[in-house]
Design a protein around this motif. Structure first.
Motif, short mmCIF file in Angstrom:
data_model
loop_
_atom_site.label_atom_id
_atom_site.label_comp_id
_atom_site.label_asym_id
_atom_site.label_seq_id
_atom_site.Cartn_x
_atom_site.Cartn_y
_atom_site.Cartn_z
N UNK A 140 -7.47 -7.23 -0.85
CA UNK A 140 -6.81 -6.22 -1.68
C UNK A 140 -7.15 -4.81 -1.21
N UNK A 141 -8.41 -4.60 -0.79
CA UNK A 141 -8.81 -3.28 -0.30
C UNK A 141 -8.05 -2.94 0.98
N UNK A 142 -7.94 -3.90 1.89
CA UNK A 142 -7.20 -3.66 3.13
C UNK A 142 -5.72 -3.37 2.85
N UNK B 108 -2.60 -4.43 -11.76
CA UNK B 108 -3.51 -3.38 -12.23
C UNK B 108 -4.73 -3.24 -11.32
N UNK B 109 -5.20 -4.34 -10.75
CA UNK B 109 -6.38 -4.28 -9.89
C UNK B 109 -6.08 -3.49 -8.61
N UNK C 240 -6.98 3.95 -6.62
CA UNK C 240 -7.57 5.14 -7.23
C UNK C 240 -8.99 5.36 -6.73
N UNK C 241 -9.77 4.30 -6.63
CA UNK C 241 -11.15 4.44 -6.16
C UNK C 241 -11.20 4.84 -4.69
N UNK D 182 -17.28 -3.94 -9.89
CA UNK D 182 -17.65 -3.25 -11.13
C UNK D 182 -16.72 -2.05 -11.33
N UNK D 183 -15.50 -2.34 -11.70
CA UNK D 183 -14.47 -1.31 -11.76
C UNK D 183 -14.74 -0.28 -12.86
#
Length: 530
Positions: free
Chosen positions: A447-449, A493-494, A500-501, A515-516
């Motif tokens: 998901x980060x990639x 949503x994730x 955003x982060x 740990x969102x």
């Protein structure tokens, strides 16, 4: 006082009854001898209330009566939990120490009794499930657990590890189900040893790590019962030990899946599935038992010994000329494909045949396939049928099909955790929670990639990359058996939180931890940038 009938004042008192009687008309005057009295357990106590008493007819004050009723309640609940004698005294002493001798009569006091009962049994290395205590007290399991934690912290105690083997032995010994009440002691002892072996293997496979022990006990008990032809339902066993049926089914499924992995070492292991592993369980458990009795490599004095040689196991079966038949079926196997001849054409017999027989894995697979076809796909180990042996030419008689169990392994009894982990039972796996955590981390990394690609595509349209967005959807569908539709590239949503982060320069390692809420509070809402 005049007469109530004639008005005459000539009244006299009778000596026997003490009533006033009019001399003129002879009428007995009503309510003349009324004496207001209060009666208790030992007779009249007078018309005044005794100051400081707990009530009429009792000489105990409030504190004494509270202690008396508390001891009475303790005796009642400990009797229901089958904790009498010295253990009941230990529970009273523990409650006395916690309450400073005050005890109690509120709704909290029975929960305290149950918590102290559980702690006393744990300190004595005895099994007493929390669910059983909660059912006797008719309270919530979590409320009882919180009370146990408070008792342990207040008394500064260190409880020993939960003994799952003792729990299993207690359940199989005290079970009142119809299938277990009719079994003899030898069969119960055999099932107990088989269950202890499976429980020790479940501990080695981390099936009990971080889980409640009783659902695992129920799963093993049901499996052992079905293996020995005892008709029992998992719902009835779960109800008897006060467990959730859904959890017990999950543990039962995990046990079957672990046995399927062990069965892959057998020549026909690729044919063993969750549906037919019960029919192959005698071979699987025998293999596990033999592996556990095998010495470790460092104990072999430098000898280059392999694992369990399945050729030796088959050779033991070929030592005698045995014919098999199934009760009521009349199907006999043709032993011709088991005969081995020398090049000279002379048949090998006895020990010579065993030593000179060289069986390859293909031969073993052929033997198994031929045998499985002749017995009609699984009639050998059905619960309602028993295999009998017909005495052959060699004088050998095959007894019941359940004679495969010998119970000589050290894992068939209670052993220490260190020794369980040192044993080899044919399967070494990682804890399920660790495996699931690794899968979640891989999913977050994907998901980060994907989020980085979307951000880069918007910020730099000319050199945007493509091709990695669908990896996350592939990982979501891996390790699942449910049929799903073709994945569609959607953002949830994730994904928005990760984007955003990343835009707020949060490290990818911190985002991967998941740990969102904490990261949003630290880097987004408190940063002054919206």
């Amino acid at each position: 006082m005049p007469c109530t009938s004639c008005g005459s004042k000539t009244l006299t008192r009778e000596d026997i009854s003490g009533s006033l009687i009019c001399v003129s008309c002879g009428v007995v005057q009503a309510f003349d001898n009324y004496d207001a009295q209060l009666y208790g357990r030992d007779g009249p106590t007078g018309i005044y209330v005794h100051v400081g008493t707990a009530g009429t007819g009792s000489a105990l004050n409030y504190k004494e009566k509270k202690i008396y009723e508390s001891h009475k309640l303790i005796d009642e609940l400990t009797f229901k939990l089958d904790l009498t004698g010295q253990r009941s005294i230990q529970i009273k002493n523990m409650i006395d120490k916690i309450t400073d001798g005050e005890f109690g009569l509120g709704d909290w006091f029975p929960i305290l009794i149950g918590a102290c009962s559980y702690v006393v049994m744990r300190l004595d290395d005895k099994s007493l499930p929390i669910s059983e205590v909660a059912s006797v007290l008719n309270c919530d399991v979590y409320e009882l657990g919180r009370m146990i934690t408070r008792v342990v912290e207040f008394l500064n105690l260190k409880l020993p590890e939960v003994d799952i083997v003792s729990m299993f032995e207690r359940v199989i010994r005290n079970s009142r189900l119809q299938g277990f009440t009719n079994l003899d002691e030898s069969m119960l002892d055999k099932m107990r040893k088989q269950g202890v072996l499976l429980l020790n293997c479940a501990v080695k496979w981390f099936l009990t790590t971080g889980r409640r022990p009783m659902p695992v006990v129920v799963a093993v008990l049901v499996f052992v019962a079905e293996l020995n032809g005892v008709s029992v339902k998992i719902e009835n066993v779960a109800k008897e030990v006060h467990c959730t049926v859904v959890t017990c089914r999950k543990r039962y499924k995990e046990l079957l899946e672990a046995l399927v992995k062990v069965a892959q070492a057998l020549p026909w292991g690729k044919d063993v599935t969750v549906k037919n592993v019960l029919k192959n369980a005698p071979f699987v458990m025998n293999y596990m038992e033999m592996k556990s009795m095998e010495k470790r490599k460092e104990e072999r004095d430098g000898l280059n010994c392999g694992g369990i040689d399945l050729g030796d196991v088959v050779s033991e079966c070929l030592k005698k000329d045995v014919e098999y038949r199934i009760e009521g079926g009349g199907v006999e196997s043709d032993p011709r494909y088991l005969e081995v001849e020398e090049r000279s054409g002379l048949a090998l017999t006895g020990v010579d045949r065993v030593h000179k027989t060289q069986l390859s894995h293909e031969c073993l697979a052929m033997i198994y396939t031929r045998f499985a076809n002749e017995i009609d796909d699984g009639k050998l180990l059905e619960e309602s049928e028993v295999i009998h042996g017909v005495k052959g030419r060699g004088g050998y008689e095959l007894h019941a099909c359940r004679d495969w169990w010998c119970g000589k392994s050290e894992l068939s009894k209670k052993v220490l955790l260190k020794k369980i982990l040192e044993k080899d039972v044919g399967l070494d796996v990682m804890p399920p929670s660790f495996v699931n955590g690794c899968m979640v981390n891989e999913r977050r990394r994907a998901k980060i990639n994907s989020a980085k690609i979307r951000i880069d595509k918007i910020m730099n349209p000319s050199r945007a990359r493509t091709g990695d967005v669908g990896n996350v959807y592939f990982l979501e569908s891996v390790h699942t058996r449910k049929r799903k539709r073709k994945p569609v590239a959607e953002i949830d949503w994730e994904d928005l939180i990760i984007e955003t982060l990343l835009l707020h320069q949060v490290k990818e390692e911190e985002i991967e931890a998941g740990h969102y809420n904490t990261l949003l509070d630290l880097h987004v809402f408190n940063s002054g940038i919206m």
